[in-house]
Design a protein around this motif. Structure first.
Motif, short mmCIF file in Angstrom:
data_model
loop_
_atom_site.label_atom_id
_atom_site.label_comp_id
_atom_site.label_asym_id
_atom_site.label_seq_id
_atom_site.Cartn_x
_atom_site.Cartn_y
_atom_site.Cartn_z
N ALA A 187 37.13 34.79 31.24
CA ALA A 187 38.29 34.36 31.77
C ALA A 187 38.92 34.83 33.33
N THR A 188 38.54 36.26 33.23
CA THR A 188 39.04 36.90 34.73
C THR A 188 37.96 37.28 35.53
N GLY A 189 36.74 37.67 35.12
CA GLY A 189 35.64 38.15 35.60
C GLY A 189 35.68 39.70 35.69
N TYR A 190 36.42 40.30 35.04
CA TYR A 190 36.68 41.58 34.62
C TYR A 190 36.61 41.92 33.06
N SER A 191 36.00 43.24 32.95
CA SER A 191 36.20 43.57 31.67
C SER A 191 37.83 43.95 31.37
N CYS A 192 38.33 43.97 30.04
CA CYS A 192 39.59 44.44 29.69
C CYS A 192 40.25 45.41 30.15
N MET A 193 39.32 46.41 30.33
CA MET A 193 40.08 47.82 30.92
C MET A 193 40.08 47.91 32.48
N ASP A 194 39.02 47.00 33.16
CA ASP A 194 38.89 47.17 34.41
C ASP A 194 40.11 46.14 35.08
N TYR A 195 40.56 45.19 34.28
CA TYR A 195 41.34 44.36 34.67
C TYR A 195 42.91 45.03 34.71
N LEU A 196 42.84 45.91 33.68
CA LEU A 196 44.33 46.78 33.50
C LEU A 196 44.33 47.78 34.87
N THR A 197 43.31 48.25 35.02
CA THR A 197 43.35 49.09 36.33
C THR A 197 43.45 48.57 37.66
N GLN A 198 43.07 47.27 37.61
CA GLN A 198 43.25 46.28 38.66
C GLN A 198 44.98 46.07 38.88
N LEU A 199 45.58 45.64 37.61
CA LEU A 199 46.78 45.67 37.49
C LEU A 199 47.77 46.70 37.99
N ARG A 200 47.32 47.71 37.62
CA ARG A 200 48.09 49.11 37.90
C ARG A 200 47.92 49.48 39.26
N ILE A 201 46.87 49.07 39.99
CA ILE A 201 46.68 49.61 41.40
C ILE A 201 47.46 48.83 42.38
N HIS A 202 47.44 47.43 41.67
CA HIS A 202 48.22 46.40 42.32
C HIS A 202 49.52 46.81 42.41
N GLN A 203 50.21 47.19 41.31
CA GLN A 203 51.60 47.62 41.38
C GLN A 203 51.81 49.01 42.25
N ALA A 204 50.70 49.88 42.07
CA ALA A 204 50.93 50.96 42.92
C ALA A 204 51.04 50.82 44.40
N CYS A 205 50.48 49.74 44.82
CA CYS A 205 50.30 49.27 46.44
C CYS A 205 51.68 48.72 46.67
N GLN A 206 52.23 47.83 45.66
CA GLN A 206 53.67 47.43 46.18
C GLN A 206 54.79 48.58 45.99
N TRP A 207 54.54 49.47 44.96
CA TRP A 207 55.57 50.71 45.29
C TRP A 207 55.43 51.61 46.36
N LEU A 208 54.04 51.81 46.94
CA LEU A 208 53.88 52.50 47.94
C LEU A 208 54.42 51.77 49.29
N ASP A 209 54.33 50.58 49.32
CA ASP A 209 55.12 49.68 50.39
C ASP A 209 56.35 49.78 50.43
N THR A 210 57.10 49.76 49.25
CA THR A 210 58.37 49.29 48.94
C THR A 210 59.50 50.57 48.91
N THR A 211 58.71 51.44 48.35
CA THR A 211 59.83 52.69 47.92
C THR A 211 59.32 53.87 48.49
N ASP A 212 60.22 55.13 48.47
CA ASP A 212 59.53 56.36 48.95
C ASP A 212 59.16 57.14 47.87
N TRP A 213 59.12 56.55 46.81
CA TRP A 213 58.65 57.54 45.54
C TRP A 213 57.43 58.38 45.69
N PRO A 214 57.35 59.55 45.30
CA PRO A 214 56.19 60.47 45.52
C PRO A 214 55.00 59.86 44.75
N VAL A 215 53.77 60.09 45.20
CA VAL A 215 52.77 59.45 44.30
C VAL A 215 52.80 60.10 42.95
#
Length: 319
Positions: free
Chosen positions: A255-283
């Motif tokens: 369905a996605t071209g990724y294994s389930c766990m790889d897809y989950l990692t992609q979702l997490r990193i995508h969200q991390a990028c949004q927070w890095l761009d829009t907040t001043d939260w520490p890493v």
């Protein structure tokens, strides 16, 4: 500049390609000539000349058309075509024979015939197809077929209905109806490239699967998005979907071209990028909000996907 528009010209029919073989049938068979049809065929010397242009060499549309309610439509090429053929069935039904196998083509399905493959296809009775179609050549065609997942052994792909498909076909056809100057064909080429990219996304997102299995995997993806901070495991996600871990992972990858766990990692990193761009939260805070107890491990995962550490990513200029 004149364009080769196939219709009846001085009693002669202009066809999209050589090699039509008539076949006897209770209903008259024909390659074109349907009420309301539109078709453009580039002169082959123009194709030969423009196929070496840098901006057209990757994807050059050579023929394009629209056949509404094409009763009796039939075409056969014993030696195949020089270009790949893409036929999207908007309504009705058709069929294709390729490598000795006959396959049905229904509403919302894309038929792809690779270049050089002997074939024949036509409209079914009593509900003949309404089709948008084009031929294309170029270095991107092979990789695009690979992304679509079509091959001679399985040339039909279910896409469903998307209002953008006919709109993009219409745009490319209208441009080519007005001429075949390089800038016009560049417009048509990029339009059809966008169309194919949408079809690839559509095939990935709406794969033909048992409705129950499709719904289970879609629900699991929604669960993943809502619980990025939790230590999710394949066995737990498969259990949520009500499938065995091995079967779940196979269907998920399809369905996605990724294994389930790889897809989950992609979702997490995508969200991390949004927070890095829009907040001043520490890493460290972002890592914790995404289920990573070790911020250094999170940074390594982030860097492996983005090519930058989270701090470097935050410092880059975007937009």
């Amino acid at each position: 500049m004149a364009v080769s528009v196939a219709s009846s010209v001085m009693g002669l029919e202009l066809l999209p390609d050589d090699g039509v073989v008539p076949a006897e049938s209770a209903a008259p068979r024909r390659a074109e000539g349907f009420p309301g049809q539109r078709i453009v065929v580039l002169p082959r010397p123009v194709v030969a000349r423009l196929s070496t242009e840098p901006l057209l060499a990757r994807l050059l549309p050579t023929d394009i058309g629209f056949y509404p309610h094409a009763r009796g439509h039939y075409f056969e090429r014993p030696r195949g075509a020089d270009q790949a053929i893409f036929i999207y069935c908007r309504k009705g039904h058709g069929w294709c024979e390729l490598r000795g196998e006959r396959v049905a083509v229904g509403e919302g399905e894309l038929l792809v015939v690779p270049a050089g493959e002997a074939h024949r296809y036509g409209a079914a009775e009593p509900q003949p197809w309404t089709i948008w179609w084009f031929h294309a050549t170029g270095s991107d065609v092979g990789p695009l077929l690979g992304e679509l997942g079509v091959r001679p052994e399985s040339p039909v792909l279910f896409l469903g209905e998307d209002p953008r498909f006919p709109a993009l076909f219409e745009e490319a056809l209208e441009v080519m109806e007005h001429g075949y100057a390089p800038f016009q064909l560049l417009h048509a080429s990029r339009t059809l490239a966008y169309l194919l990219s949408l079809m690839i996304c559509r095939a990935r997102e709406h794969w033909r699967e048992a409705p129950d299995t499709r719904q289970r995997i879609s629900s699991c993806i929604a669960f993943m998005k809502q619980h990025l901070d939790r230590p999710l495991r394949l066995t737990a996600l498969a259990a949520i979907a009500g499938l065995s871990p091995s079967y779940f992972n196979v269907r998920f990858r399809k369905a996605t071209g990724y294994s389930c766990m790889d897809y989950l990692t992609q979702l997490r990193i995508h969200q991390a990028c949004q927070w890095l761009d829009t907040t001043d939260w520490p890493v460290k805070t972002i890592a914790a909000r995404l289920g990573y107890d070790d911020p250094f491990y999170f940074s390594r995962v982030f860097s492996s996907i983005c090519g930058l550490s989270p701090k470097e990513y935050r410092r880059t200029h975007k937009g």
